[in-house]
Design a protein around this motif. Structure first.
Motif, PDB file in Angstrom:
ATOM      1  N   ALA A 143      39.214  33.211  44.634  1.00 22.27           N
ATOM      2  CA  ALA A 143      40.065  32.134  44.132  1.00 22.27           C
ATOM      3  C   ALA A 143      39.808  31.868  42.660  1.00 22.27           C
ATOM      4  CB  ALA A 143      39.843  30.859  44.942  1.00 22.27           C
ATOM      5  N   ASP A 144      38.536  31.955  42.241  1.00 22.72           N
ATOM      6  CA  ASP A 144      38.206  31.644  40.855  1.00 22.72           C
ATOM      7  C   ASP A 144      36.835  32.217  40.516  1.00 22.72           C
ATOM      8  OD1 ASP A 144      38.508  30.626  38.337  1.00 22.72           O
ATOM      9  OD2 ASP A 144      38.340  28.512  38.917  1.00 22.72           O
ATOM     10  N   VAL A 145      36.605  32.377  39.212  1.00 22.14           N
ATOM     11  CA  VAL A 145      35.299  32.797  38.697  1.00 22.14           C
ATOM     12  C   VAL A 145      34.883  31.792  37.638  1.00 22.14           C
ATOM     13  CG1 VAL A 145      33.983  34.600  37.528  1.00 22.14           C
ATOM     14  CG2 VAL A 145      35.800  35.234  39.129  1.00 22.14           C
ATOM     15  N   ASP A 146      33.689  31.248  37.790  1.00 22.49           N
ATOM     16  CA  ASP A 146      33.111  30.337  36.799  1.00 22.49           C
ATOM     17  C   ASP A 146      32.138  31.146  35.952  1.00 22.49           C
ATOM     18  OD1 ASP A 146      31.642  28.505  35.350  1.00 22.49           O
ATOM     19  OD2 ASP A 146      31.454  27.064  36.984  1.00 22.49           O
ATOM     20  N   PHE A 147      32.459  31.337  34.680  1.00 19.64           N
ATOM     21  CA  PHE A 147      31.659  32.190  33.810  1.00 19.64           C
ATOM     22  C   PHE A 147      30.442  31.466  33.244  1.00 19.64           C
ATOM     23  CE2 PHE A 147      35.941  33.842  33.923  1.00 19.64           C
ATOM     24  CZ  PHE A 147      35.738  35.191  34.170  1.00 19.64           C
ATOM     25  N   GLU A 155      38.666  31.999  48.455  1.00 18.24           N
ATOM     26  CA  GLU A 155      39.797  31.197  48.903  1.00 18.24           C
ATOM     27  C   GLU A 155      39.449  30.324  50.107  1.00 18.24           C
ATOM     28  OE1 GLU A 155      43.267  33.598  49.511  1.00 18.24           O
ATOM     29  OE2 GLU A 155      43.721  33.691  47.358  1.00 18.24           O
ATOM     30  N   ASN A 156      38.414  30.697  50.854  1.00 16.34           N
ATOM     31  CA  ASN A 156      38.004  29.866  51.998  1.00 16.34           C
ATOM     32  C   ASN A 156      37.110  28.705  51.567  1.00 16.34           C
ATOM     33  OD1 ASN A 156      35.507  30.997  51.446  1.00 16.34           O
ATOM     34  ND2 ASN A 156      35.354  32.163  53.371  1.00 16.34           N
ATOM     35  N   GLY A 157      36.907  28.568  50.253  1.00 18.15           N
ATOM     36  CA  GLY A 157      36.109  27.463  49.725  1.00 18.15           C
ATOM     37  C   GLY A 157      34.658  27.794  49.478  1.00 18.15           C
ATOM     38  N   GLU A 158      34.202  28.919  49.973  1.00 16.44           N
ATOM     39  CA  GLU A 158      32.798  29.299  49.783  1.00 16.44           C
ATOM     40  C   GLU A 158      32.514  29.586  48.312  1.00 16.44           C
ATOM     41  OE1 GLU A 158      29.612  32.722  51.334  1.00 16.44           O
ATOM     42  OE2 GLU A 158      31.697  32.740  52.022  1.00 16.44           O
ATOM     43  N   LYS A 159      31.315  29.202  47.863  1.00 14.34           N
ATOM     44  CA  LYS A 159      30.892  29.455  46.492  1.00 14.34           C
ATOM     45  C   LYS A 159      29.634  30.327  46.519  1.00 14.34           C
ATOM     46  CE  LYS A 159      32.772  25.084  44.772  1.00 14.34           C
ATOM     47  NZ  LYS A 159      32.476  23.786  44.100  1.00 14.34           N
ATOM     48  N   ILE A 160      29.614  31.361  45.679  1.00 16.76           N
ATOM     49  CA  ILE A 160      28.500  32.305  45.652  1.00 16.76           C
ATOM     50  C   ILE A 160      28.011  32.442  44.213  1.00 16.76           C
ATOM     51  CG2 ILE A 160      27.706  34.597  46.336  1.00 16.76           C
ATOM     52  CD1 ILE A 160      30.264  34.865  47.991  1.00 16.76           C
ATOM     53  N   THR A 161      26.726  32.287  44.025  1.00 12.95           N
ATOM     54  CA  THR A 161      26.148  32.421  42.685  1.00 12.95           C
ATOM     55  C   THR A 161      25.397  33.744  42.571  1.00 12.95           C
ATOM     56  OG1 THR A 161      24.131  31.271  43.343  1.00 12.95           O
ATOM     57  CG2 THR A 161      25.910  29.930  42.424  1.00 12.95           C
ATOM     58  N   ALA A 162      25.161  34.163  41.332  1.00 15.68           N
ATOM     59  CA  ALA A 162      24.466  35.425  41.082  1.00 15.68           C
ATOM     60  C   ALA A 162      23.932  35.416  39.661  1.00 15.68           C
ATOM     61  CB  ALA A 162      25.419  36.598  41.292  1.00 15.68           C
ATOM     62  N   ASP A 163      23.150  36.430  39.336  1.00 15.67           N
ATOM     63  CA  ASP A 163      22.719  36.635  37.952  1.00 15.67           C
ATOM     64  C   ASP A 163      23.807  37.334  37.150  1.00 15.67           C
ATOM     65  OD1 ASP A 163      19.960  35.683  38.230  1.00 15.67           O
ATOM     66  OD2 ASP A 163      19.709  37.446  39.522  1.00 15.67           O
ATOM     67  N   LEU A 164      24.599  38.186  37.844  1.00 17.35           N
ATOM     68  CA  LEU A 164      25.625  38.980  37.178  1.00 17.35           C
ATOM     69  C   LEU A 164      26.802  39.178  38.115  1.00 17.35           C
ATOM     70  CD1 LEU A 164      26.527  40.831  34.785  1.00 17.35           C
ATOM     71  CD2 LEU A 164      25.396  42.725  35.995  1.00 17.35           C
ATOM     72  N   VAL A 165      28.002  38.997  37.585  1.00 17.33           N
ATOM     73  CA  VAL A 165      29.228  39.290  38.321  1.00 17.33           C
ATOM     74  C   VAL A 165      29.918  40.469  37.640  1.00 17.33           C
ATOM     75  CG1 VAL A 165      31.514  38.454  39.004  1.00 17.33           C
ATOM     76  CG2 VAL A 165      29.534  36.920  39.103  1.00 17.33           C
ATOM     77  N   VAL A 166      30.366  41.426  38.453  1.00 18.67           N
ATOM     78  CA  VAL A 166      31.054  42.619  37.946  1.00 18.67           C
ATOM     79  C   VAL A 166      32.503  42.574  38.409  1.00 18.67           C
ATOM     80  CG1 VAL A 166      31.107  45.140  37.884  1.00 18.67           C
ATOM     81  CG2 VAL A 166      28.908  43.935  38.072  1.00 18.67           C
ATOM     82  N   ALA A 168      35.570  44.365  39.238  1.00 15.19           N
ATOM     83  CA  ALA A 168      36.004  45.716  39.586  1.00 15.19           C
ATOM     84  C   ALA A 168      37.269  45.646  40.442  1.00 15.19           C
ATOM     85  CB  ALA A 168      34.890  46.445  40.343  1.00 15.19           C
ATOM     86  N   ASP A 169      38.142  44.688  40.118  1.00 22.52           N
ATOM     87  CA  ASP A 169      39.281  44.417  40.988  1.00 22.52           C
ATOM     88  C   ASP A 169      40.596  44.988  40.489  1.00 22.52           C
ATOM     89  OD1 ASP A 169      38.955  42.522  38.954  1.00 22.52           O
ATOM     90  OD2 ASP A 169      39.760  40.866  40.107  1.00 22.52           O
ATOM     91  N   GLY A 170      40.532  46.053  39.701  1.00 22.96           N
ATOM     92  CA  GLY A 170      41.685  46.895  39.462  1.00 22.96           C
ATOM     93  C   GLY A 170      42.728  46.368  38.491  1.00 22.96           C
ATOM     94  N   LEU A 171      43.869  47.051  38.489  1.00 25.61           N
ATOM     95  CA  LEU A 171      44.948  46.777  37.545  1.00 25.61           C
ATOM     96  C   LEU A 171      45.399  45.325  37.570  1.00 25.61           C
ATOM     97  CD1 LEU A 171      47.190  47.882  35.588  1.00 25.61           C
ATOM     98  CD2 LEU A 171      48.569  48.264  37.635  1.00 25.61           C
ATOM     99  N   TRP A 172      45.526  44.750  38.763  1.00 28.54           N
ATOM    100  CA  TRP A 172      46.024  43.384  38.923  1.00 28.54           C
ATOM    101  C   TRP A 172      44.859  42.411  39.040  1.00 28.54           C
ATOM    102  CZ3 TRP A 172      51.138  42.872  38.148  1.00 28.54           C
ATOM    103  CH2 TRP A 172      51.918  44.033  38.268  1.00 28.54           C
ATOM    104  N   SER A 173      43.878  42.594  38.217  1.00 33.16           N
ATOM    105  CA  SER A 173      42.593  41.904  38.299  1.00 33.16           C
ATOM    106  C   SER A 173      42.691  40.379  38.184  1.00 33.16           C
ATOM    107  CB  SER A 173      41.683  42.437  37.186  1.00 33.16           C
ATOM    108  OG  SER A 173      40.516  41.677  37.059  1.00 33.16           O
ATOM    109  N   LYS A 174      42.207  39.693  39.218  1.00 35.35           N
ATOM    110  CA  LYS A 174      42.051  38.239  39.152  1.00 35.35           C
ATOM    111  C   LYS A 174      40.957  37.871  38.153  1.00 35.35           C
ATOM    112  CE  LYS A 174      42.702  34.005  40.864  1.00 35.35           C
ATOM    113  NZ  LYS A 174      44.009  33.292  40.842  1.00 35.35           N
ATOM    114  N   CYS A 175      39.909  38.695  38.095  1.00 30.55           N
ATOM    115  CA  CYS A 175      38.821  38.449  37.150  1.00 30.55           C
ATOM    116  C   CYS A 175      39.328  38.489  35.713  1.00 30.55           C
ATOM    117  CB  CYS A 175      37.720  39.496  37.328  1.00 30.55           C
ATOM    118  SG  CYS A 175      36.806  39.373  38.868  1.00 30.55           S
TER     119      CYS A 175
END
Length: 450
Positions: A143-147, A155-166, A168-175
């Motif tokens: 649904a979204d990326v917080d940089f 989209e289900n509301g879950e939030k996941i944190t990390a040290d690095l986000v990559v 890799a979602d292609g031509l129609w990239s949401k990222c």
């Protein structure tokens, strides 16, 4: 059996989220897992059934499969073309031919040129990523990326944190959409003016003995003509045949894919080589028309806080005319993991991502430009320029090509640049020249002096 190449393991593991389980995302996941990092792959699809058929894996990527540990599995399903040739569209006249193409590739580049089914590659990479401990979550739509976090919201509301986000979602990239919005910018995929019909025939469904021989004895075939060209090659060790027809785009502006008419497709090629038309007559099921798109170059692939980075089509989508879209995406994943393997501390992540971008951005964008040049040379309308092209190609027929050549697949200048690339050696050389800890060590010395 090919033994997987050894890869350095980072003493400072990162938590990495990879958004997208296409070839770039899975390659990134494998390479980062081999480097000792913790990887979660988020894929919107509920199952891995990637659309598409044939995939040409050139030596710059097949050598990476050795590093990844999937070489032997994929070799068993590959078709290795014994020759490559380019034909004139109307009569099939051979303009250029490279015999012993498979042997030539292995001798020059130490790795094979394979024609593979895309699904076979994706499944092998997904299985290897899981084997290495990466978590693959299907049906995980972004649904979204917080940089700032970085943080990924599903989209289900879950939030996941990390040290690095990559991304890799292609031509129609949401990222990409969110990355540019953060800067107050936007872009959209742009039409190239071409579309593709993609066809797969099975050997046991073809009765024509001439066509069966073409399928069962792997080769790589091109037909080039005014405003269009065709590429065809065998898959799965000669049991399938992949045909891609590249023609002017007549889809509506807002339509990226649409069912195609067999009659329309056949009419477009009715004046082309009779052998090609015999293949097209074997097509009994519906074919889709795919609009070929590209995107502008990004200023940077890395976020300001160095906690997000792009790979693959999300940052450098390519026309299929050099078959480098998949290959360069695999290169991206390998280089990113190789660089991250050299991390001694999380504080070195900005240096690592900067080095990755230095290694990958210039090359990838140069390949994008070269694909447009290949289209120009393959799609010449009949006339003086086309005649000069054909005369040049014919002048080299039966001899070793010694000049810059219209078919970059055979060109002695372009081919080594594309196929001779070694992701692992390139990264190792860059790290020897500029180790990730050098800046930190220099700062420590300065602090001691003060």
């Amino acid at each position: 059996m090919v033994t997987p190449q050894t890869q350095q393991t980072s003493p400072s593991p990162l938590d990495i989220i990879v958004i997208g389980a296409g070839l770039s995302g899975l390659s990134t996941a494998i390479s980062c897992a081999l480097a000792g990092h913790n990887v979660v792959i988020l894929e919107a699809a509920k199952e891995l059934a990637e659309i598409g058929a044939g995939l040409q894996i050139t030596p710059n990527a097949s050598k990476i499969f050795q590093q990844f540990g999937v070489y032997d599995e994929l070799e068993a399903t590959a078709a290795e073309p014994s020759f490559l040739q380019v034909r004139r569209f109307c009569d099939g006249k051979i303009l250029s031919r490279t015999d012993d193409f498979n042997g030539d590739m292995r001798r020059k580049y130490g790795a094979p040129f394979w024609d593979l089914h895309r699904v076979d590659v994706q499944r092998a990479l997904a299985d290897r990523a899981r084997q290495l401990g990466a978590e693959l979550r299907l049906g995980a739509r972004i649904a979204d990326v917080d940089f700032d976090g970085p943080l990924v919201k599903l989209e289900n509301g879950e939030k996941i944190t990390a040290d690095l986000v990559v991304g890799a979602d292609g031509l129609w990239s949401k990222c990409r959409e969110r990355f540019l919005a953060m800067k107050g910018q936007s872009d959209s995929p742009l039409p190239t003016g071409d579309l593709a019909y993609r066809i797969v025939l099975k050997l046991d469904e073809v009765d024509d003995p001439v066509l069966r021989e073409w399928i069962s004895k792997p080769s790589c075939q091109f037909w080039i003509g005014p405003g269009a060209h065709v590429v065809a090659y065998s898959l799965r060790d000669g049991y399938m045949f992949n045909i891609v027809l590249l023609v002017p785009d007549n889809l509506p502006a807002n339509v990226a894919r649409q069912p195609g008419s067999l009659d329309e497709m056949r009419q477009l090629f009715s004046s082309w080589d009779p052998v090609l038309n015999r293949f097209l007559d074997q097509v009994k099921t519906a074919v889709d028309k795919w609009k070929l798109m590209h995107r502008p170059e990004l200023d940077s692939w890395v976020s300001e806080k160095s906690n997000f980075v792009f790979v693959g089509d999300a940052c450098h989508p390519m026309l299929p005319y050099l078959a480098q879209g998949a290959n360069s995406s695999i290169e991206d994943g390998a280089v990113l993991g190789n660089v991250l393997a050299a991390l001694d501390a999380k504080s070195q992540l900005p240096q690592a991502l900067s080095l990755y971008e230095q290694l990958r951005k210039k090359r990838s964008e140069a390949i994008v430009r070269e694909t447009f040049a290949q289209r120009k040379d393959f799609h010449m309308v009949n006339g003086m320029e086309q005649q000069a092209r054909d005369e040049l190609m014919l002048s080299q027929l039966g001899t070793q090509i010694t000049t810059r050549f219209p078919s970059r697949w055979q060109c002695p200048e372009v081919q080594p640049w594309l196929y001779g690339y070694d992701a692992q050696k390139e990264t190792e050389a860059a790290l020897r020249e500029a180790p990730l800890g050098r800046a930190r060590q220099a700062r420590s010395v300065d602090e001691c002096r003060r």
